[in-house]
Design an enzyme around this catalytic site. Structure first.
Site, short mmCIF file in Angstrom:
data_model
loop_
_atom_site.label_atom_id
_atom_site.label_comp_id
_atom_site.label_asym_id
_atom_site.label_seq_id
_atom_site.Cartn_x
_atom_site.Cartn_y
_atom_site.Cartn_z
N SER A 147 0.83 -1.21 0.00
CA SER A 147 0.00 0.00 0.00
C SER A 147 0.87 1.26 0.00
O SER A 147 1.68 1.45 -0.90
CB SER A 147 -0.95 -0.05 1.19
OG SER A 147 -1.99 0.88 1.05
N ASP A 195 -9.95 -5.08 -4.13
CA ASP A 195 -9.25 -4.25 -3.15
C ASP A 195 -10.16 -3.09 -2.79
O ASP A 195 -10.52 -2.29 -3.65
CB ASP A 195 -7.94 -3.75 -3.77
CG ASP A 195 -7.07 -2.93 -2.82
OD1 ASP A 195 -7.61 -2.34 -1.87
OD2 ASP A 195 -5.85 -2.87 -3.04
N HIS A 252 -7.14 -6.12 0.27
CA HIS A 252 -6.02 -5.18 0.24
C HIS A 252 -4.78 -5.68 0.98
O HIS A 252 -3.67 -5.65 0.45
CB HIS A 252 -6.48 -3.84 0.83
CG HIS A 252 -5.40 -2.80 0.81
ND1 HIS A 252 -4.87 -2.32 -0.36
CD2 HIS A 252 -4.74 -2.16 1.82
CE1 HIS A 252 -3.93 -1.44 -0.09
NE2 HIS A 252 -3.82 -1.32 1.23
#
Length: 249
Positions: A94, A193, A223
């Site tokens: 991320s 996601d 995610h």
């Protein structure tokens, strides 16, 4: 939470002088990357997984932390590995993916392996976070987007709006540096996601200077895929990628 979550391994065997700097995501902690880091250490790599400034304590701490401090902490992990290794890779989840890409733009990394890297926002309000932070201190959390039942990454239960504004600055800065990223890149992308939008992948593909970009779809993870059903695939394929690009195979 404390800095004991950080993980460090000196490496051993034929891969002892190959390093991997690993970075967790926004509002999260090294918990999300611990399994991957321990796996790589078990393979023999020297591994460094730092706790980023403003994380692992309270969301109020994060609200007072500029993005440059997140970058400083991850860059320091990279530089420490670079001082004792012949070859260093960067990896991230991320926001950690954005930080890994920024390090790769500014330093001679051997390769990049990132999971659902963030470069854009799905929530349109993020574009107004610079104004909103003066009237709204926090919003509901974005953590624990994990398909596997009963798994938690230990992220904050609130997301500070001031930190979202800092994150937007990091994204803008990193996108501008993408043409300078020339190392091979391996991207794991969850097909579902709920945190990072597909526009992040569009920005990465459009800007990346590397001639080698491989995108691997993850069909059974959300995610935080490093803690989800597809984590064994991430671990194994990243290991093969690192070995290939350090000349171990």
């Amino acid at each position: 939470m404390s800095t004991v979550q950080q993980f460090r391994s000196d490496g051993h065997g034929s891969l002892a002088r190959v390093g991997v700097a690993v970075c967790h995501g926004f509002t999260g902690s090294p918990v999300s990357m611990r399994g991957w880091s321990e796996y790589l250490a078990g393979q023999g790599y020297a591994v460094s997984l730092p706790l980023l400034a403003g994380h692992g304590t309270t969301w109020q701490d994060l609200s007072r932390t500029p993005w440059t401090h997140w970058y400083r902490d991850f860059e320091a992990a990279y530089l420490e590995l670079a001082a004792r290794c012949d070859t260093v890779f960067v990896a991230g989840l991320s926001m950690g993916g954005a930080l890994a890409l920024r390090v790769a733009a500014l330093h001679p990394v051997a390769g990049i392996a990132v999971v659902n890297p963030g470069l854009t926002f799905s929530d349109k309000r993020a574009g107004y976070s610079g104004l909103l932070k003066h009237v709204l201190k926090s919003v509901p959390a974005i953590g624990d987007d994990i398909k596997k039942p009963g798994v938690t990454e230990g992220a904050y239960d609130r997301t500070p709006v001031a930190a979202v504004h800092e994150l937007s600055k990091l994204f803008t800065d990193t996108i501008s540096l993408l043409p300078r990223v020339t190392a091979p890149a391996l991207v794991f992308r969850s097909t579902e996601d709920h945190v990072v939008p597909e526009s992040s992948m569009d920005a990465l593909r459009a800007g990346l200077g590397s001639p080698e970009l491989e995108v691997v779809p993850l069909a059974n993870s959300y995610h935080v895929a490093t803690m989800d059903h597809d984590s064994p695939q991430i671990f194994a394929q990243s290991n093969e990628f690192f070995r290939r690009h350090c000349g171990a195979i």
